[in-house]
Motif scaffolding. Structure first.
Motif, mmCIF file in Angstrom:
data_model
loop_
_atom_site.group_PDB
_atom_site.id
_atom_site.type_symbol
_atom_site.label_atom_id
_atom_site.label_comp_id
_atom_site.label_asym_id
_atom_site.label_seq_id
_atom_site.Cartn_x
_atom_site.Cartn_y
_atom_site.Cartn_z
ATOM 1 N N SER A 199 0.857 -1.183 0.000
ATOM 2 C CA SER A 199 0.000 0.000 0.000
ATOM 3 C C SER A 199 0.887 1.225 0.000
ATOM 4 O O SER A 199 2.047 1.170 0.444
ATOM 5 C CB SER A 199 -0.913 0.018 1.233
ATOM 6 O OG SER A 199 -0.149 0.237 2.405
ATOM 7 N N PRO A 200 0.405 2.366 -0.503
ATOM 8 C CA PRO A 200 1.222 3.592 -0.472
ATOM 9 C C PRO A 200 1.676 3.949 0.934
ATOM 10 O O PRO A 200 2.819 4.371 1.133
ATOM 11 C CB PRO A 200 0.278 4.654 -1.048
ATOM 12 C CG PRO A 200 -0.646 3.889 -1.940
ATOM 13 C CD PRO A 200 -0.865 2.581 -1.233
ATOM 14 N N GLU A 201 0.777 3.765 1.936
ATOM 15 C CA GLU A 201 1.147 4.098 3.309
ATOM 16 C C GLU A 201 2.327 3.258 3.778
ATOM 17 O O GLU A 201 3.260 3.771 4.398
ATOM 18 C CB GLU A 201 -0.048 3.854 4.257
ATOM 19 C CG GLU A 201 -1.270 4.689 3.942
ATOM 20 C CD GLU A 201 -2.281 3.915 3.121
ATOM 21 O OE1 GLU A 201 -3.470 4.069 3.391
ATOM 22 O OE2 GLU A 201 -1.871 3.156 2.212
ATOM 23 N N ALA A 202 2.295 1.944 3.471
ATOM 24 C CA ALA A 202 3.357 1.047 3.914
ATOM 25 C C ALA A 202 4.681 1.367 3.228
ATOM 26 O O ALA A 202 5.740 1.337 3.852
ATOM 27 C CB ALA A 202 2.960 -0.402 3.645
ATOM 28 N N VAL A 203 4.638 1.667 1.932
ATOM 29 C CA VAL A 203 5.865 2.004 1.206
ATOM 30 C C VAL A 203 6.472 3.283 1.774
ATOM 31 O O VAL A 203 7.688 3.366 2.000
ATOM 32 C CB VAL A 203 5.568 2.159 -0.298
ATOM 33 C CG1 VAL A 203 6.782 2.740 -1.021
ATOM 34 C CG2 VAL A 203 5.193 0.816 -0.913
ATOM 35 N N MET A 204 5.641 4.291 2.029
ATOM 36 C CA MET A 204 6.159 5.541 2.573
ATOM 37 C C MET A 204 6.693 5.348 3.991
ATOM 38 O O MET A 204 7.696 5.963 4.367
ATOM 39 C CB MET A 204 5.084 6.625 2.532
ATOM 40 C CG MET A 204 4.845 7.153 1.123
ATOM 41 S SD MET A 204 3.847 8.648 1.058
ATOM 42 C CE MET A 204 2.225 7.955 1.358
ATOM 43 N N ALA A 205 6.060 4.487 4.763
ATOM 44 C CA ALA A 205 6.559 4.215 6.115
ATOM 45 C C ALA A 205 7.923 3.530 6.060
ATOM 46 O O ALA A 205 8.822 3.842 6.845
ATOM 47 C CB ALA A 205 5.555 3.354 6.876
ATOM 48 N N ALA A 206 8.099 2.602 5.120
ATOM 49 C CA ALA A 206 9.372 1.887 4.990
ATOM 50 C C ALA A 206 10.500 2.809 4.547
ATOM 51 O O ALA A 206 11.669 2.582 4.883
ATOM 52 C CB ALA A 206 9.222 0.734 4.008
ATOM 53 N N LEU A 207 10.144 3.860 3.805
ATOM 54 C CA LEU A 207 11.159 4.771 3.263
ATOM 55 C C LEU A 207 11.187 6.121 3.982
ATOM 56 O O LEU A 207 11.922 7.022 3.560
ATOM 57 C CB LEU A 207 10.892 5.011 1.769
ATOM 58 C CG LEU A 207 11.100 3.808 0.848
ATOM 59 C CD1 LEU A 207 10.651 4.135 -0.565
ATOM 60 C CD2 LEU A 207 12.563 3.379 0.846
#
Length: 296
Positions: A199-207
């Protein structure tokens, strides 16, 4: 048998979920602008991130890639997200082209050239010297042979010099292309990409520690899956790093546009009439690098 069928079903389900989620990630991220919080190496290997681990980045390996390939994206430099790719165990987050060295990119700096061949005259002289018994004639033949060998070595030396020059030119060319080819983050997972990461939220959290997503982050909550983020409202001041289409979406179409060259770069100047005044923005490769505001 049931365990095998269940395992196969789980694998197919995970692959189906990845296939469904990749378009969502592409739709949300691709074409948008972010800034990085660390220098990005000029290679398709990019920077490996291991979300959720005690050591998300292997910094010695990261330093080696910067040393070997140079910096393609500097800290704080606006860059476009050019591709999102979901694979079995990783999510590729490609920036500015994804990094030099992918299929079709020239990476070898070797230039091959053969040695000057031994001439027929040299071979004949070598045979004649073995048979010649007259000292004076043998000495003359040896002098001629030495001259021919020296001439051949001079030709080889010129070839080696030309090869060294060509290889250095190729190295510089590849270095320049690496600086222009972008880079990428590789979000790597142990077994496979979990559903919670797609999900966009998860990708942004990882980065989050390595990428400044700016206003992209604030659009996630207002965007439901399958929908595009809402366009910015007209008015207000733009910010550096915005794409030209984002600026026009915010300020409206430009009242004038012109282009000039600064070295090898094409700089486009666009003027906008807004409630705040006349905004003059300068764009390089479609990215806003600076702007001024004057009263109309």
């Amino acid at each position: 048998m049931m365990k095998s069928a269940l395992f196969t079903a789980l694998i197919l389900s995970a692959q189906s979920l990845a296939a469904q989620s990749e378009p969502e990630l592409k739709q949300y991220f691709e074409g948008r602008t972010v800034t990085t919080r660390l220098a990005m190496p000029g290679t398709e290997n990019g920077v490996d991130i291991y979300p959720g681990s005690d050591r998300p980045i292997d910094y010695p390996k990261y330093a080696d890639r910067l040393k070997d390939y140079g910096t393609a994206i500097r800290v704080g430099e606006p860059v476009t997200i050019t591709k999102i790719k979901v694979k079995d165990k990783l999510i590729e987050f490609q920036l500015g082209g994804g990094g030099y060295g992918t299929f079709g990119d020239e990476t070898s700096t070797n230039v091959n050239t053969g040695q000057a061949p031994v001439t027929k005259r040299e071979k004949n002289l070598e045979a004649m010297i073995k048979r010649e018994t007259d000292p004076a004639r043998k000495r003359a033949m040896r002098e001629e042979l030495d001259d021919l060998r020296a001439a051949r070595e001079r030709e080889n030396a010129r070839n080696r010099s030309a090869v060294a020059e060509a290889e250095e030119h190729r190295k510089q060319n590849i270095r320049q292309r690496r600086m222009e080819g972008g880079s990428r983050f590789n979000l790597r997972y142990r077994d496979r990409v979990p559903a919670s990461a797609l999900s966009p939220e998860a990708v942004m959290a990882a980065l989050a520690e390595y990428v400044d997503f700016g206003p992209l982050r604030s659009t996630v909550a207002a965007t439901t899956p399958g929908q595009q983020p809402e366009s910015p409202r007209r008015g207000g001041l733009p910010r550096k790093g915005m794409l030209a289409q984002e600026v026009e979406s915010q300020l409206g179409p430009p009242t004038s546009s012109r282009e000039r060259k600064e070295g090898t770069l094409k700089v486009q100047t666009r003027e906008f009439s807004t409630p705040e005044g006349r905004i003059t923005g300068e764009f390089v490769e479609g990215v806003l690098i600076r702007y001024t505001v004057t009263s109309e």
